[in-house]
Design a protein around this motif. Structure first.
Motif, PDB file in Angstrom:
ATOM      1  N   UNK A  23      -5.049   1.072  -0.246  1.00 41.72           N
ATOM      2  CA  UNK A  23      -5.658   0.726   0.923  1.00 41.72           C
ATOM      3  C   UNK A  23      -6.971   0.306   0.808  1.00 41.72           C
ATOM      4  N   UNK A  24      -7.685   0.963  -0.236  1.00 40.86           N
ATOM      5  CA  UNK A  24      -8.975   0.379  -0.539  1.00 40.86           C
ATOM      6  C   UNK A  24      -9.007  -0.974  -1.240  1.00 40.86           C
ATOM      7  N   UNK A  25      -8.242  -1.153  -1.836  1.00 40.32           N
ATOM      8  CA  UNK A  25      -8.051  -2.430  -2.463  1.00 40.32           C
ATOM      9  C   UNK A  25      -7.559  -3.442  -1.446  1.00 40.32           C
ATOM     10  N   UNK A  26      -6.782  -3.301  -0.601  1.00 45.08           N
ATOM     11  CA  UNK A  26      -6.519  -4.059   0.537  1.00 45.08           C
ATOM     12  C   UNK A  26      -7.887  -4.710   1.162  1.00 45.08           C
ATOM     13  N   UNK A  27      -8.529  -3.765   1.645  1.00 43.50           N
ATOM     14  CA  UNK A  27      -9.999  -3.912   2.233  1.00 43.50           C
ATOM     15  C   UNK A  27     -10.826  -4.711   1.421  1.00 43.50           C
ATOM     16  N   UNK A  28     -11.023  -4.128   0.109  1.00 49.52           N
ATOM     17  CA  UNK A  28     -11.975  -4.827  -0.843  1.00 49.52           C
ATOM     18  C   UNK A  28     -11.470  -6.342  -1.084  1.00 49.52           C
ATOM     19  N   UNK A  29     -10.505  -6.638  -1.272  1.00 49.41           N
ATOM     20  CA  UNK A  29      -9.917  -7.925  -1.357  1.00 49.41           C
ATOM     21  C   UNK A  29      -9.540  -8.835  -0.428  1.00 49.41           C
ATOM     22  N   UNK A  30      -9.563  -8.420   0.898  1.00 49.09           N
ATOM     23  CA  UNK A  30      -9.426  -8.944   2.099  1.00 49.09           C
ATOM     24  C   UNK A  30      -7.701  -9.395   2.249  1.00 49.09           C
ATOM     25  N   UNK A  48       0.817  -1.136  -0.071  1.00 53.36           N
ATOM     26  CA  UNK A  48       0.046   0.047  -0.014  1.00 53.36           C
ATOM     27  C   UNK A  48       0.957   1.211  -0.018  1.00 53.36           C
ATOM     28  N   UNK A  49       1.911   1.323   0.891  1.00 57.40           N
ATOM     29  CA  UNK A  49       2.721   2.579   1.089  1.00 57.40           C
ATOM     30  C   UNK A  49       3.948   1.902   0.489  1.00 57.40           C
ATOM     31  N   UNK A  50       4.405   2.541  -0.693  1.00 56.50           N
ATOM     32  CA  UNK A  50       5.673   2.144  -1.376  1.00 56.50           C
ATOM     33  C   UNK A  50       6.269   3.384  -1.930  1.00 56.50           C
ATOM     34  N   UNK A  51       7.756   3.490  -2.141  1.00 53.73           N
ATOM     35  CA  UNK A  51       8.530   4.562  -2.822  1.00 53.73           C
ATOM     36  C   UNK A  51       7.705   4.995  -3.946  1.00 53.73           C
ATOM     37  N   UNK A  52       7.268   4.248  -4.871  1.00 52.20           N
ATOM     38  CA  UNK A  52       6.566   4.818  -6.205  1.00 52.20           C
ATOM     39  C   UNK A  52       5.242   5.127  -6.141  1.00 52.20           C
ATOM     40  N   UNK A  53       4.602   4.992  -4.970  1.00 57.26           N
ATOM     41  CA  UNK A  53       3.128   5.242  -5.016  1.00 57.26           C
ATOM     42  C   UNK A  53       3.146   6.687  -4.511  1.00 57.26           C
ATOM     43  N   UNK A  54       1.947   7.420  -4.939  1.00 57.67           N
ATOM     44  CA  UNK A  54       1.705   8.742  -4.734  1.00 57.67           C
ATOM     45  C   UNK A  54       0.652   8.752  -3.378  1.00 57.67           C
ATOM     46  N   UNK A  56      -3.630  -8.490   3.625  1.00 59.83           N
ATOM     47  CA  UNK A  56      -2.856  -7.566   4.690  1.00 59.83           C
ATOM     48  C   UNK A  56      -1.901  -6.576   3.585  1.00 59.83           C
ATOM     49  N   UNK A  57      -1.670  -5.541   4.453  1.00 54.63           N
ATOM     50  CA  UNK A  57      -1.090  -4.427   3.832  1.00 54.63           C
ATOM     51  C   UNK A  57       0.392  -4.442   4.279  1.00 54.63           C
ATOM     52  N   UNK A  58       1.171  -4.009   3.205  1.00 48.09           N
ATOM     53  CA  UNK A  58       2.649  -4.008   3.283  1.00 48.09           C
ATOM     54  C   UNK A  58       3.201  -2.386   3.175  1.00 48.09           C
ATOM     55  N   UNK A  59       4.347  -2.409   3.510  1.00 47.36           N
ATOM     56  CA  UNK A  59       4.977  -0.955   3.610  1.00 47.36           C
ATOM     57  C   UNK A  59       6.770  -1.292   3.179  1.00 47.36           C
ATOM     58  N   UNK A  60       7.153  -0.374   2.043  1.00 48.89           N
ATOM     59  CA  UNK A  60       8.496  -1.030   1.552  1.00 48.89           C
ATOM     60  C   UNK A  60       8.955   0.365   0.704  1.00 48.89           C
ATOM     61  N   UNK A  61      10.159   0.870   1.056  1.00 47.21           N
ATOM     62  CA  UNK A  61      10.803   1.883  -0.004  1.00 47.21           C
ATOM     63  C   UNK A  61      11.113   1.423  -1.523  1.00 47.21           C
ATOM     64  N   UNK A  62      11.431   0.328  -1.736  1.00 47.43           N
ATOM     65  CA  UNK A  62      11.764  -0.368  -2.763  1.00 47.43           C
ATOM     66  C   UNK A  62      13.259   0.404  -2.971  1.00 47.43           C
ATOM     67  N   UNK A  63      14.144   0.823  -2.185  1.00 42.45           N
ATOM     68  CA  UNK A  63      15.287   1.357  -1.924  1.00 42.45           C
ATOM     69  C   UNK A  63      16.245   0.375  -2.973  1.00 42.45           C
ATOM     70  N   UNK A  64      17.076   1.209  -3.755  1.00 40.23           N
ATOM     71  CA  UNK A  64      18.002   0.488  -4.622  1.00 40.23           C
ATOM     72  C   UNK A  64      19.423   1.177  -4.420  1.00 40.23           C
ATOM     73  N   UNK A  65      19.374   2.623  -4.201  1.00 37.74           N
ATOM     74  CA  UNK A  65      20.643   3.113  -4.168  1.00 37.74           C
ATOM     75  C   UNK A  65      20.653   4.403  -3.705  1.00 37.74           C
ATOM     76  N   UNK A  66      21.558   5.058  -2.884  1.00 40.33           N
ATOM     77  CA  UNK A  66      21.464   6.462  -2.372  1.00 40.33           C
ATOM     78  C   UNK A  66      21.434   7.456  -3.517  1.00 40.33           C
TER      79      UNK A  66
END
Length: 283
Positions: free
Chosen positions: A235-242, A221-227, A244-254
């Protein structure tokens, strides 16, 4: 428990990142990450190092990987969390998924040579920590270093997306196979950064429903490329489809990543975080 600084999506030199697992762990800890996962592309060779480094910095750890799958003629990424990193079926599946990358890379180099960019394969290899995982990102770094483009974003736009000279498609694992490898190894499958795929509404519905039918249980739900608006959408999709929600930066390089490790908004409180479901898998 949604108010937890968990970063469950990032990449090291084992795939297409520029930092070692140990350097990533130190950076995550310095940024206040409490629960961390290293999710290298189609590879789990860095898991033991990452887990040890996390513990040395006082962080909790979940095993992780990001598997490339082909769905609706696009590449979709499925993150696996909390699995047994020694699982034989997963290791053999990931090895097969990595297998086509060298031939694809050579075809990409040939396409670039046709428009006057020579020795791109050899140039890209200089940026590869694991030759089995040579990717478009490594070609992009070579073209920036060579002065062909200002940044990796320009490389992708001009050379490495569909219809451009260096683009070569690749058939990855199937969605069902990727979810099966993760779940049979005791983990949770998570749809990575769903807003990036630009699916039609029908295609996205098919992705989510098939993913669930195969046993998938989470979505980023919360990730580096999402607005901010996309946080709300998924978040709505997570609720709709039942899911769990994840969070991650998708970090590759400084020098390349827009979002640093641990520097994301918290998950909305009304969602079920993946780490609650995977509580018994946290190391």
């Amino acid at each position: 428990m949604s108010i937890l600084n968990a970063d469950l999506h990032c990449h090291s030199v084992v795939s297409d990142g520029t930092l070692t697992p140990e350097e990533l762990a130190a950076r995550a800890a310095a940024n206040g990450v409490e629960l961390w996962s290293l999710t290298d592309h189609d590879e789990i060779a860095g898991q033991q190092r990452a887990a040890q480094a996390a513990r040395s910095h006082g962080m909790k750890y979940l095993t992780g990987t990001e598997i490339s799958v082909t769905f609706a003629d696009q590449t979709v990424h499925i993150v696996g969390l909390g699995f047994d990193a020694g699982d034989e079926e997963m290791m053999s599946g990931l090895l097969a998924t990595r297998g086509g990358r060298e031939q694809r890379a050579r075809e990409m180099a040939a396409g670039l040579a046709a428009v006057g960019i020579q020795d791109a394969y050899e140039g890209a290899l200089k940026y590869v920590g694991n030759p089995e995982l040579i990717s478009r990102t490594h070609f992009a770094r070579f073209l920036v270093e060579s002065g062909v483009c200002r940044d990796t974003g320009e490389v992708f736009r001009r050379f490495l997306v569909e219809g451009k000279p260096g683009y070569v498609s690749h058939r990855w694992a199937s969605l069902g196979a990727a979810v099966q490898w993760i779940t049979r190894a005791g983990g949770m499958a998570v749809i990575a950064h769903p807003a990036r795929y630009r699916f039609t509404a029908n295609e996205e519905f098919a992705l989510f429903t098939e993913f669930k039918a195969h046993g998938g249980r989470g979505v980023e739900v919360v990730t580096g490329s999402h607005t901010a608006a996309e946080y709300v959408t998924y978040a709505e999709a997570a609720r709709e489809y039942g899911l769990a929600a994840s969070r991650g930066s998708d970090f590759h390089s400084p020098g390349e990543s827009h979002t640093d490790l641990g520097q994301l908004p918290y998950l909305p409180g009304e969602l079920t975080p993946v780490w609650e479901v995977l509580a018994d898998r946290i190391q």
